[in-house]
Design an enzyme around this catalytic site. Structure first.
Site, PDB file in Angstrom:
ATOM      1  N   HIS A 304       0.676  -1.140  -0.103  1.00  0.00           N
ATOM      2  CA  HIS A 304      -0.054   0.018   0.065  1.00  0.00           C
ATOM      3  C   HIS A 304       0.937   0.979   0.026  1.00  0.00           C
ATOM      4  O   HIS A 304       2.059   1.377   0.625  1.00  0.00           O
ATOM      5  CB  HIS A 304      -0.792  -0.002   1.391  1.00  0.00           C
ATOM      6  CG  HIS A 304      -2.015   0.908   1.002  1.00  0.00           C
ATOM      7  ND1 HIS A 304      -2.067   2.247   1.287  1.00  0.00           N
ATOM      8  CD2 HIS A 304      -3.414   0.484   0.614  1.00  0.00           C
ATOM      9  CE1 HIS A 304      -3.018   2.889   1.018  1.00  0.00           C
ATOM     10  NE2 HIS A 304      -3.852   1.814   0.621  1.00  0.00           N
ATOM     11  N   ASP A 361      -7.918  -5.574  -0.033  1.00  0.00           N
ATOM     12  CA  ASP A 361      -8.612  -6.296  -1.032  1.00  0.00           C
ATOM     13  C   ASP A 361      -8.157  -7.573  -0.985  1.00  0.00           C
ATOM     14  O   ASP A 361      -8.634  -8.513  -1.698  1.00  0.00           O
ATOM     15  CB  ASP A 361      -7.820  -5.533  -2.648  1.00  0.00           C
ATOM     16  CG  ASP A 361      -8.404  -4.355  -2.816  1.00  0.00           C
ATOM     17  OD1 ASP A 361      -7.560  -3.531  -2.910  1.00  0.00           O
ATOM     18  OD2 ASP A 361      -9.429  -4.150  -2.986  1.00  0.00           O
TER      19      ASP A 361
END
Ligand code: SDX
Length: 427
Positions: A304, A361
């Site tokens: 991320h 996700d």
């Protein structure tokens, strides 16, 4: 602490103001840099560049903190409805009972779509990706709902229309893609219940609402509701800065979210886990490929731009995933592969060195599979969740008196000037 920084270059120096955020984040305000120094800054991918000041969402990537309007996402996931969370993000405070009732009535009254929209859906090729359809259809809403009276009335009604209709449009694209009868929203169902009913009810097999699935969808959408200046939100702000209508700005956000490095990752995670399963569950091979610079393969659902420890949403999503699968008595082999993959990755030096942890996700696709959502619709589910955040961010930029059209600079690296050569003189 000084409220400016000093930039020195070739004997000259300039002072640039420092901006400090609510939680102590620091920025150098470079809005006069070029005028004062002739310099611009360069930051490909904007990893070090703030695009705006915002009061909507706070993230701390080192501490794994996420708050919507100051409220920790963990508390909202535990106690709030998605409708309350949407209202909070857009209006800045949680609604009182009267405000929530009025919001619910407006969402219900605007949840149908113009019947002519069905023709659009029926003319997309059956294999069309639902994100492409959703982006197109949201943009088309402007044609069906042109400008209203006052600006305030138009903005309030347009925001509510989008929130009310996006579920109906998503479920409609699914039903029509399967040649099934479209199911209409019902006034007696909640936001999440209505979506599941529109997706799975059929005239011969009424959909039986499952409390665990409804709750999982509520938490799923709350966790996706906003995430400060991510790629798709930045797209909404940039497109919105040209003063285009809200439908077009949201349509650009849906297009950006479709990317596999962004919202498309939830679909890519399931495809990756399925490929590993078909390869005999060889997680070590997948980790080795993710480390290999010559292999474009990336461990989808990992890493991320902001979270360099863990994505707090992933922790909530994993807990909810375990509860949902236990409640539905589902034993999903992909969850076993995901768990093994995570264990290997968290011990792997490459992943440790690169601060790569599961993001939202990584587990979200397994939750959606358990609810019965088809894989191709996973990113549409993300888009429905993110819609309140996009609207809130767009509204904040529209209300900012200092906001101007987004137009970044560049450093030119092309040819020096030279003269045109007519075709007869060109070999
Ligand atoms: C979302 O921004 C948001 O807030 C997004 C989001 C939201 O709510 O809006 O949180 C939603 O988009 C979550 C992310 C979903 N995407 C994926 O899961 C796709 C896989 N992850 C990556 O592609 C990547 O981690 C990103 C895109 C998420 C972040 O990319 P960055 O910050 O630009 O980092 P990078 O691509 O520059 O990578 C830095 C290094 C590189 O290695 P080096 O060249 O420095 O040696 O880390 C490596 C990368 O190769 N790396 C990975 C990796 N992610 C980064 N290596 C293997 N597998 C990965 N998943």
């Amino acid at each position: 602490m000084e409220n400016f920084v000093t930039l020195t270059y070739n004997g000259s120096e300039i002072k640039l103001p420092v901006v400090i955020g609510t939680e102590g984040e620091k920025a150098i305000d470079i809005s006069n840099l070029r005028e004062k120094s002739g310099f611009i800054t360069l930051d490909t991918g904007y990893a070090n560049t703030g695009s705006c000041m915002s009061a909507i969402t706070y993230m701390d990537g080192e501490k794994g903190i996420l708050r919507y309007r100051g409220i920790p996402v963990e508390q909202l996931a535990e106690q709030a409805t998605f409708k309350e969370t949407a209202y909070l993000l857009i209006n800045g405070t949680l609604p009182n009972r009267e405000q929530l009732t009025n919001f619910s009535v407006m969402l219900n009254d605007n949840s149908l779509v113009h019947e002519d929209l069905k023709t659009f859906y029926q003319n997309f090729p059956r294999a069309s990706h639902p994100m492409g359809i959703l982006s197109s259809m949201v943009n088309a809403l402007k044609s069906f709902y042109p400008t209203l009276g006052t600006r305030e009335e138009e903005i309030t009604l347009t925001m509510t229309r989008l929130l009310a209709k996006v579920r109906t449009m998503a479920a409609m694209s699914y039903k029509i893609s399967r040649g099934h009868k479209v199911v209409y929203p019902r006034p007696d169902l909640t936001y999440c219940e209505n979506f599941l009913n529109m997706m799975f009810h059929t005239p011969v097999k009424p959909y039986e609402l499952n409390r665990a699935a409804v709750n999982a969808l509520r938490v799923f959408w709350i966790l996706h509701a906003d995430h400060e200046q991510n790629c798709s939100t930045s797209a909404v702000r940039v497109v919105g800065s040209a003063r285009v209508n809200l439908y077009a700005a949201i349509s650009s956000g849906i297009a950006a979210l479709w990317g596999p490095l962004h919202g498309g990752a939830n679909q890519a995670v399931i495809e990756m886990l399925t490929a590993i399963q078909e390869d005999g569950g060889n997680c070590k091979k997948a980790i080795a490929r993710a480390r290999d610079k010559n292999d474009p393969f990336r461990l989808m659902g990992f890493g991320h731009r902001v979270y360099k420890t863990y994505d707090p949403r992933a922790i909530i999503m994993k807990k909810m995933c375990d509860e949902l699968l236990a409640s539905l008595k589902i034993n999903d082999p992909l969850l076993d592969i995901a768990t093994e993959l995570k264990e290997f990755a968290l011990k792997d030096q490459y992943f440790i060195d690169h601060n790569l942890y599961p993001n939202i996700d990584f587990y979200s696709g397994i939750v959606l599979r358990a609810i019965g959502i088809p894989t191709k619709m996973f990113t549409v589910m993300f888009a429905i969740g993110r819609l309140p955040g996009w609207i809130a961010q767009w509204k904040e930029s529209m209300d900012d008196p200092k906001w101007k059209i987004c137009r970044p600079r560049q450093i030119y690296t092309g040819e020096k000037e030279y003269n045109f050569v007519p075709i007869h003189a060109r070999e």
